[in-house]
Design an enzyme around this catalytic site. Structure first.
Site, PDB file in Angstrom:
ATOM      1  N   GLU A   1       3.449   3.138  -2.964  1.00  0.00           N
ATOM      2  CA  GLU A   1       2.292   3.461  -2.119  1.00  0.00           C
ATOM      3  C   GLU A   1       2.472   2.642  -0.852  1.00  0.00           C
ATOM      4  O   GLU A   1       2.267   1.435  -0.855  1.00  0.00           O
ATOM      5  CB  GLU A   1       0.989   3.117  -2.856  1.00  0.00           C
ATOM      6  CG  GLU A   1      -0.235   3.775  -2.253  1.00  0.00           C
ATOM      7  CD  GLU A   1      -0.755   3.036  -1.028  1.00  0.00           C
ATOM      8  OE1 GLU A   1      -0.447   3.492   0.106  1.00  0.00           O
ATOM      9  OE2 GLU A   1      -1.438   2.032  -1.194  1.00  0.00           O
ATOM     10  N   LEU A   2       2.893   3.309   0.210  1.00  0.00           N
ATOM     11  CA  LEU A   2       3.361   2.614   1.407  1.00  0.00           C
ATOM     12  C   LEU A   2       2.397   2.811   2.573  1.00  0.00           C
ATOM     13  O   LEU A   2       1.222   3.062   2.387  1.00  0.00           O
ATOM     14  CB  LEU A   2       4.775   3.090   1.739  1.00  0.00           C
ATOM     15  CG  LEU A   2       5.768   2.963   0.578  1.00  0.00           C
ATOM     16  CD1 LEU A   2       7.135   3.523   0.961  1.00  0.00           C
ATOM     17  CD2 LEU A   2       5.882   1.532   0.092  1.00  0.00           C
TER      18      LEU A   2
ATOM     19  N   CYS B   1      -4.337   0.865   4.498  1.00  0.00           N
ATOM     20  CA  CYS B   1      -3.282   1.884   4.633  1.00  0.00           C
ATOM     21  C   CYS B   1      -3.816   3.191   5.194  1.00  0.00           C
ATOM     22  O   CYS B   1      -3.098   3.919   5.889  1.00  0.00           O
ATOM     23  CB  CYS B   1      -2.616   2.136   3.285  1.00  0.00           C
ATOM     24  SG  CYS B   1      -1.675   0.725   2.665  1.00  0.00           S
TER      25      CYS B   1
END
Length: 472
Positions: free
Chosen positions: A248-249, A282
């Protein structure tokens, strides 16, 4: 005197010679101490988890469910204390820190409800050649040892998104919290230790990045779950060998403001998406594409709202914006802003830094050659640009990025909404809200540079299970 937090290693709380000082990010003063595990200790943790695989696998669904319910209940009892830890170690405003604890409690409850929903299938092969009289039974079994690596920005909830599904599926897990924010997950470890789970099924051990590579490369780890930057994540995947990897970037989330929406109802949501936790999320709403019909009004209302945000000590309940995680990131945000201005961007408000505090900053006239538009800002910086004509132009602009995590679309037109859902290159489309919205039960993750696989309790659980078929 510093508050002491011990590492939770192989079912015991231990200290070591290598102390880690955790600062109060707002005052920049030492607040607590914990301990970094060395190579030998991390290898011991992996071996211990490996040895526990069979014991964890034999846990009944009821035992796993009861443990998850116990953890949720006791986390709820410590909500105030752990929210304060999050606020101190990460400079997250206390209201958001409290929300993070509430979400974490919900995650454990969701995991408890999902335990009984782990699938089992019966296959009938009678319509296949040689399949007459044959059936198949498919059950799902724990994959084995999980290595979880969580980031600083959600020090509890993003750790829980790895721990809760691991418990639910019967997998031992070794968690590496971010060195800047390990306290909330270590406090959680104390609660887990009191549950009926095998001691050491969950381990929480701070370590530096170099030692952390053992979690990536060790063959006894069956699944690596990493949340962090794309640069680090994809490098880990290359080094991970044969193990399953979930990443999960980063993101560079867009928000589309269609001509078919009511501006009066969306500004508060947009301000939240733009500046909550100083943009260190994010799914921070970084790029806004606004129909020309609304552009001037929208940009003015966003400017007014941004300049009225209350800044200060994150422990103060009225604070809406505080310092960033460290001065280095604030300096980077300032540098990117100045570079954009030199390249022709226009500053609407903000742009100034004081120590690790960076003002809520609105830019326009940006393009994809500017870092503030091209890369993940992870700062209280947003770009507001206008489009005219059909929604197709906004979709094209939103897709013009190497990231693909989530996108928000404000529209009351069903045709536009359906077109966005079909054509936006992202893992999630959020209707009439900013992309910063996330529910912990939904599949969450991205495409392109934004990741591999999905989080969200049910979906994380499926990655932690392996199907096995019995043909009879």
């Amino acid at each position: 005197m510093l508050i002491n937090f011990k590492s939770y290693h192989c079912g015991k709380f231990i200290s070591s010679a290598n102390k880690l000082i955790v600062t109060n990010k707002f005052t920049n003063k030492a607040y607590a101490e914990t301990y970094l595990c060395n190579r030998e200790q991390v290898l011991q943790s992996i071996d211990f988890a490996h040895q526990l695989k069979s014991i964890c696998k034999e846990l009944s669904k009821l035992e796993r469910k009861n443990a998850l319910v116990f953890i949720a209940a006791n986390l709820s009892k410590q909500k105030k204390h752990i929210a304060e830890l999050i606020s101190i170690e990460s400079a997250k405003p206390i209201q958001l820190a409290q929300l993070e604890v509430e979400r974490s409690i919900t995650c454990f409850k969701i995991a408890a409800s999902e335990v009984n929903l782990i699938p089992s299938e019966i296959l009938d092969f009678k319509n296949l050649p040689n399949g007459t009289g044959k059936l198949g039974k498919v059950n799902y079994f724990p994959i084995g040892v999980i290595a979880g690596i969580s980031p600083f920005n959600f020090p509890l909830n993003l750790a829980v998104h790895k721990i809760a599904p691991a418990i639910a599926t019967g997998c031992p897990i070794v968690l590496k919290p971010a060195s800047t924010t390990p306290l909330a997950s270590l406090a959680l470890a104390k609660i887990i230790h009191q549950s009926n789970l095998p001691k050491g099924m969950v381990q929480v051990i701070p370590m530096d990045r170099h030692v952390g590579n053992l979690l990536v490369e060790n063959e006894k780890v069956n699944l690596l779950s990493f949340t962090g930057s794309p640069e680090v994540g994809w490098e880990m995947k290359n080094k991970s060998g044969k193990k399953k990897v979930v990443l999960e970037l980063g993101g560079n989330a867009a928000t589309i403001i269609s001509e078919h929406c009511n501006l009066e109802t969306i500004i508060d949501k947009c301000v939240y998406g733009a500046f909550a936790y100083s943009g260190q999320i994010c799914i921070h709403a970084q790029r806004f594409y606004v129909h020309a019909k609304h552009y001037k009004i929208f940009i003015n209302q966003m400017k007014v709202a941004a300049t009225q945000l209350i800044k200060g000590d994150p422990l103060n309940p009225s604070t809406q914006l505080s310092v960033m995680i460290d001065e280095a990131n604030a300096i980077r945000a300032e540098k990117w802003t100045l570079e954009a201005l030199e390249q022709g961007a226009k500053l609407i408000c903000g742009g100034k830094r004081q120590g690790s505090y960076f003002e809520p900053t609105i830019l326009t006239n940006t393009n994809t050659k500017m870092l503030v538009n091209k890369e993940e800002a992870f700062a209280p910086i947003i770009c507001i640009e206008q489009y005219s004509g059909s929604i197709d132009k906004a979709i094209k602009l939103a897709n013009d990025t190497k990231f693909g995590l989530q996108c928000g679309i404000f529209t009351n037109n069903k045709v536009e909404l359906n077109k966005c859902f079909e054509q936006l290159d992202v893992g999630g489309v959020i209707h009439n809200h900013v992309p910063t919205l996330r529910f912990d039960s939904m599949p969450y993750g991205g495409i392109k540079e934004s990741g591999l696989g999905r989080e969200g309790i049910k979906y994380a659980m499926m990655d932690m299970l392996e199907p096995k078929v019995l043909v009879y």
